[in-house]
Scaffold this motif. Structure first.
Motif, PDB file in Angstrom:
ATOM      1  N   THR A 157      19.302 -56.741 -27.152  1.00 27.02           N
ATOM      2  CA  THR A 157      18.541 -57.686 -28.074  1.00 27.02           C
ATOM      3  C   THR A 157      17.096 -57.529 -28.102  1.00 27.02           C
ATOM      4  N   LEU A 158      16.387 -56.870 -27.354  1.00 25.13           N
ATOM      5  CA  LEU A 158      15.184 -56.691 -27.052  1.00 25.13           C
ATOM      6  C   LEU A 158      14.712 -55.580 -27.963  1.00 25.13           C
ATOM      7  N   TYR A 177      13.247 -65.674 -24.611  1.00 27.31           N
ATOM      8  CA  TYR A 177      12.808 -64.768 -25.379  1.00 27.31           C
ATOM      9  C   TYR A 177      11.352 -64.543 -25.496  1.00 27.31           C
ATOM     10  N   ARG A 196       8.851 -62.470 -30.321  1.00 25.52           N
ATOM     11  CA  ARG A 196      10.109 -62.645 -31.108  1.00 25.52           C
ATOM     12  C   ARG A 196       9.923 -64.075 -31.605  1.00 25.52           C
ATOM     13  N   THR A 255       9.074 -68.962 -22.791  1.00 21.55           N
ATOM     14  CA  THR A 255       9.333 -67.407 -22.806  1.00 21.55           C
ATOM     15  C   THR A 255      10.226 -67.120 -21.739  1.00 21.55           C
ATOM     16  N   TYR A 286      18.034 -56.899 -21.697  1.00 27.07           N
ATOM     17  CA  TYR A 286      17.954 -58.445 -21.650  1.00 27.07           C
ATOM     18  C   TYR A 286      18.071 -59.137 -20.329  1.00 27.07           C
TER      19      TYR A 286
END
Lengths: 263, 243
Positions: free
Chosen positions: A46-47, A192, A196, A189, A61
Motif C-alpha cells: 500500500t505504501l 498510515y 497519506r 501515524t 507495510y
C-alpha cells in the motif's frame, strides 16, 4: 532507601501480577500480532515506492506498522492499567497504596513506572516475534528504542491514570475504549504516514499530527532505526508531564476529583 | 501526659450539599479499644476516609499519634495501620508476597520484614499459610492476614472498618478477642461497626448518627448516664432521635 524499597515493591508486584494473569499476557501479544500477520499482509504494497524517513529505502507495510503496533501495546496497556486502578480502587488495593507513608505524587509515579515496565516487556516480546517474521531493524535500534518506550509508556500510562481518577465504575471503561483508545489509535501515524492522510483529508492530517500518540509512535519509529527525533521527543515529554500533573491532581485528596466522588 | 493515638476535632465533611459529618470530635487514647458505633449511612466510612487521607478534611483537625494528618501526612500515616471494609489483598499472590509488599511500602528492609512477617503470622496462628495463595484462604483467614499486614509496621493506631462483614461467628469472635488483646498491649484501636455484639463493656464508645457524635465514653458509663439497661437500648435511644 524507603523510596527505593517502595518503588521496587510496586514494580515487582505489577510484574508478578502480570505474569500470573496468563490470559492478559497472551491477549496483549495476540492483538498486535493479528494486525501484523493479517491486516498488514492485506495492505502489503500500500505504501508504494515512497521513501519516508527514517527508512533508507521503500518498505513493505508490515515494516511501517511495526512501530505503530509497539505504540498500540503501550496504549492498550496504559489504558488497561487505568482499568486495573479503577478495579483496584473498588476492591481496595489502591487504598493500601495510597495510605503508604510516602508523598502521593511519588506513589502514583511509581505505579506508572511499574505499568510501563510491563508494557516494555510486552513490546520487546512483540519485537522478537516480528524479528522472526522478517521485520529486522538494525540491532542498535533495539537498545535505542528503550528510552522511547519508557517515555511513550509513561505518557500513555499517565493519560490512563488521569482518566482513572474520575472514572467512577468499571463499566465506564467501554467509554474510554470508544472515545479515547480508538480515536487515538486510528487518528495517528501508527497505521498510515501523514502524507497519506494529507492527501485525503488535511484536517485529519492536522489532528493526527498533534495527537500525542502519533508523536510517541514516531519517536519509537525513529529510535528503532537508530535515529533521534527531537520534535517527537519534546512533544511526548511535554504531554507526559502534563498528563502526569493532571493525574496527580486527580488523585489529590483536597484538590482533585476524589473529594467530590464519595461512596 | 501521653499523646492520644487519635484526636479528631471539629471535623465536618459534605458530599455536595449533603452533610456527611457535622462537627465530629473524639479522642482515642493509647491502650484503648474505641468502638465507632452507628447505623449504615451514619458517616463511619467517610470519617475513615478522612483519617486515612483518601479524602481531605477541609475543616477541623485529625491527629494520629500527635501528627496532623494534613500537614504531616507521611509521619501520621506511618503510625497508622488500617483494615478496610473491602478486601484489599492480592488474591493471586501468596500471603508472604502480600505482606512483603506492604512492608516495603513502609520502608522495612528485607530481613526486618522477614522477621516481622514470621512474628505476626505466628501470633495469629497462620505460619503454615505463609506460602499459600490468598485465593485459597477462607474469609476469616484473609481477614487475619489483613490484620497481620496492618500491624507489620507497628502502628500506634489501628483502624478497622467493619472488619467482620462476611465472617462466620467463630472467626468474628476470634477477631474481636485478638483486637482487644492488641489494645491491652498498648495500641489505640478504632473499630467501626453497626453490630452491638462486638462491643465489650470496658470499651470506649463513640456513637455516630447522621454525621454527628451522639455520645462518647466507656460503655458502662454511657449505659448508666442514659439510665438504660443494655447497649442495645443505648443504640436505640441515641439513633432514634432526629438530627
Amino acid at each position: 532507601m524507603h523510596y527505593l524499597r517502595a518503588l521496587s515493591a510496586i514494580v515487582g508486584r505489577e510484574l508478578l501480577r502480570f505474569l500470573h494473569q496468563r490470559g492478559r499476557f497472551v491477549a496483549a501479544l495476540v492483538r498486535p500480532l493479528v494486525w501484523l500477520f493479517i491486516f498488514a499482509a492485506g495492505f502489503r504494497s500500500t505504501l508504494g515506492i515512497a521513501v519516508i524517513p527514517p527508512y533508507q529505502t521503500y518498505i513493505l507495510y508490515e515494516e511501517y506498522i511495526t512501530p505503530g503496533l509497539v505504540g498500540m501495546i503501550l496504549l492498550f496497556n496504559g489504558m488497561q492499567s487505568s482499568l486495573s486502578m479503577v478495579y483496584d480502587r473498588e476492591m481496595g488495593s489502591m487504598r493500601i497504596l495510597l495510605v503508604a507513608p510516602l508523598p502521593r505524587w511519588y506513589l502514583l509515579t511509581s505505579k506508572l513506572l511499574a505499568s510501563t515496565c510491563v508494557s516494555i516487556l510486552q513490546a520487546y516480546l512483540f519485537l522478537a516475534i516480528a524479528y522472526l517474521y522478517g521485520i529486522q531493524p538494525p540491532p542498535v535500534g533495539y537498545l535505542q528504542v528503550l528510552p522511547a518506550l519508557v517515555l511513550g509508556g509513561l505518557m500513555l500510562g499517565a493519560l490512563g491514570m488521569f482518566l482513572s481518577s474520575f472514572i467512577k465504575q468499571l463499566e465506564n471503561f467501554a467509554g474510554v475504549m470508544n472515545f479515547v483508545i480508538f480515536p487515538m489509535f486510528f487518528l495517528s501515524t501508527a497505521l498510515y504516514p501523514l502524507w497519506r492522510l494529507q492527501e485525503s483529508s488535511p484536517l485529519l492530517a492536522t489532528l493526527a499530527r498533534y495527537n500525542p500518540f502519533s508523536q510517541a509512535v514516531e519517536l519509537i519509529r525513529f529510535a528503532l532505526y537508530g535515529r533521534f527525533e527531537p520534535y517527537a521527543f519534546g512533544y511526548t515529554l511535554i504531554t507526559m508531564l502534563v498528563f502526569l500533573a493532571l493525574a496527580i491532581w486527580g488523585y489529590n485528596p483536597s484538590k482533585g476529583l476524589m473529594t467530590r466522588r464519595g461512596r | 501526659m501521653t499523646v492520644p493515638a487519635l484526636e479528631v476535632e471539629h471535623v465536618s465533611f459534605a458530599y455536595g450539599s449533603r452533610k456527611a459529618l457535622d462537627d465530629v470530635g473524639f479522642t482515642v487514647p493509647p491502650g484503648r479499644c474505641a468502638i465507632l458505633l452507628g447505623p449504615n449511612g451514619a458517616g463511619k466510612s467517610t470519617l475513615f476516609n478522612l483519617i486515612t487521607r483518601l479524602f481531605d478534611s477541609p475543616t477541623g483537625t485529625i491527629r494520629i499519634a500527635g501528627f496532623d494528618n494534613r500537614r504531616k501526612a507521611c509521619q501520621a500515616l506511618a503510625r497508622l495501620g488500617v483494615v478496610f471494609q473491602q478486601p484489599t489483598l492480592d488474591l493471586d499472590l501468596t500471603v508472604d508476597q502480600n505482606l512483603r509488599y506492604h512492608a516495603a511500602l513502609h520502608g522495612l528492609g528485607r530481613r526486618e520484614a522477614d522477621r516481622r512477617i514470621a512474628a505476626e503470622l505466628a501470633r495469629l496462628d497462620m505460619s503454615q499459610y505463609r506460602k499459600t495463595k490468598v485465593r485459597a484462604l477462607s474469609g476469616g483467614y484473609r481477614r487475619r492476614v489483613e490484620i497481620a499486614r496492618a500491624l507489620l509496621h507497628r502502628p500506634t493506631l489501628l483502624l478497622l472498618d467493619e472488619p467482620t462483614v462476611g465472617l462466620d461467628i467463630p472467626s468474628r469472635q476470634a477477631l474481636v478477642e485478638h483486637v482487644h488483646a492488641l489494645a491491652r498491649d498498648g495500641m489505640g484501636v478504632l473499630w467501626a461497626t453497626h453490630l452491638i455484639d462486638e462491643v465489650a463493656p470496658s470499651d470506649e464508645l463513640i456513637v455516630l448518627h447522621r454525621g454527628r457524635v451522639r455520645a462518647t465514653g466507656v460503655v458502662t458509663e454511657i449505659i448508666r448516664r442514659l439510665a438504660v439497661a443494655t447497649l442495645a437500648e443505648v443504640f436505640e435511644v441515641l439513633t432514634e432521635e432526629d438530627a
